[in-house]
Design an enzyme around this catalytic site. Sequence first.
Site, PDB file in Angstrom:
ATOM      1  N   ASP A 254     -15.996  12.036  28.840  1.00 58.53           N
ATOM      2  CA  ASP A 254     -14.776  12.106  28.037  1.00 58.53           C
ATOM      3  C   ASP A 254     -15.146  11.730  26.597  1.00 58.53           C
ATOM      4  O   ASP A 254     -16.292  11.892  26.191  1.00 58.53           O
ATOM      5  CB  ASP A 254     -13.692  11.186  28.618  1.00 58.53           C
ATOM      6  CG  ASP A 254     -12.277  11.693  28.333  1.00 58.53           C
ATOM      7  OD1 ASP A 254     -11.928  11.814  27.147  1.00 58.53           O
ATOM      8  OD2 ASP A 254     -11.523  11.971  29.282  1.00 58.53           O
ATOM      9  N   HIS A 277     -16.705  14.325  24.834  1.00 53.90           N
ATOM     10  CA  HIS A 277     -15.652  15.080  24.154  1.00 53.90           C
ATOM     11  C   HIS A 277     -15.571  14.756  22.667  1.00 53.90           C
ATOM     12  O   HIS A 277     -14.591  15.086  22.018  1.00 53.90           O
ATOM     13  CB  HIS A 277     -14.296  14.820  24.818  1.00 53.90           C
ATOM     14  CG  HIS A 277     -14.199  15.321  26.222  1.00 53.90           C
ATOM     15  ND1 HIS A 277     -13.051  15.207  26.986  1.00 53.90           N
ATOM     16  CD2 HIS A 277     -15.115  15.942  27.024  1.00 53.90           C
ATOM     17  CE1 HIS A 277     -13.266  15.732  28.190  1.00 53.90           C
ATOM     18  NE2 HIS A 277     -14.503  16.172  28.234  1.00 53.90           N
TER      19      HIS A 277
END
Length: 447
Positions: A254, A277
């Site tokens: 993430d 991310h």
Amino acid sequence: MRKSTFLCFIIVLLLPVVRSTEKDSLDSFRIEVQDEEDDDFEVLGLPYPESEHENKVTVNVDEFGAVGDGLSDDTQAFVNAWNKACTSKNSVFLVPEGRVYLVNATRFRGPCAEKLVIQIDGTIVAPDDPKKWDTKNPRIWLGFYDLTKVYFQGDGIIDGSGSNWWAASCKKNKTNPCKGAPTALTIDASSAVRVKGITIRNSQQMHFVISRCESVRVSGVEVSSPGDSPNTDGIHITGSTNVVLENCKIGTGDDCISIVNGSSNIKMKNIYCGPGHGISIGSLGKNNSTGIVEKVVVDKAFLHDTTNGLRIKTWQGGSGYVRSIRYQNVRMDNVSNPIIIDQFYCDSPTTCQNQTSAVEISQIVYRDISGTSRTKEAMKFACSDTVPCTKILLDNINLQRKNGTVETFCNSASGSVSGTVQPSADCLLSSDKEDERSREYIVHTEL
């Protein structure tokens, strides 16, 4: 890769690109962000000696019954050792090297006596069965609360044993229920905290949360989990001020770093991110909530194979603001969406409804950003028609694509460019009316 080798590598990579002369238009977009210098924390009584424990009381978890074989439950030994260390001046809470300690969900509470050092040289592992997790602490594994002038350090490892949690996630399998999971390390409601050198890996969800804290410095920390591990943010900052992250290597499934509501005066320097991310502000504004983030600096970062680069993400229907943000001296390698502002963020299994209110985004500077984009849209400014993005400055941007061309997308965004900007961002300059409105913007006070 050894940490010293990594730091040398990142310094070479992040040598600033040549800057052009700043134009007059820069002055109207200049923002004030307080840079925290290395000496700033000294006034708070930090740092403490890193390896010399003279005149300190060493509280070794082994002396309180910890077995350290990775199988025996050492939770109570850790709690007993903590109670002793917390109440003793100049103490060192020691997790010795060469052993593996199985510890269940535990809340280590202060306030504690002065100058506490938490020395993690061994490995701490979490139970790996979600079904046997302590139901009283569903979102916490190792939590530290109400501490002042405390130093976390060492070459040890905090391992969340998260693989079974990831397999049970709805993002891995849509038939699974969507529910939260523990954070590996949480520091909450604390001040004058330093964290140095430890490794955090394989967390059940988020790896390291800094919550409701004041004056925190994190340096030389490594965070890692597989790129497909769901919701495993690296370092998550919420409701905190005066936070410095430096010389950190983060690769997760993430956001490498996420900064959310109530956070200000955040500086990140010499950051390696990937996989993950990207470096994100947000998400903010979910369920019509208020989100405020301001005075954030990213200076010298390298992002590799991430699904986003420098991202600001907000939900429709929110309120508040993101402002006074500066990204500079950042290199990208094969990054999707290298520069992105998304006011239509929707991480939901159902379609999000269109709404007119939005978190206001302004005074965003991108300076000396270079590298390669995996996507055609190297820069994307997807902003609300009713609450547009204003005062965006692009200064010396060079983003290319290995196979193909790149472009900039704008919707309801205005700003200025300086120096060479590739791909061109004429769409930021297309609305004189919006540009005039952005120059009149001073401060957003309504929350």
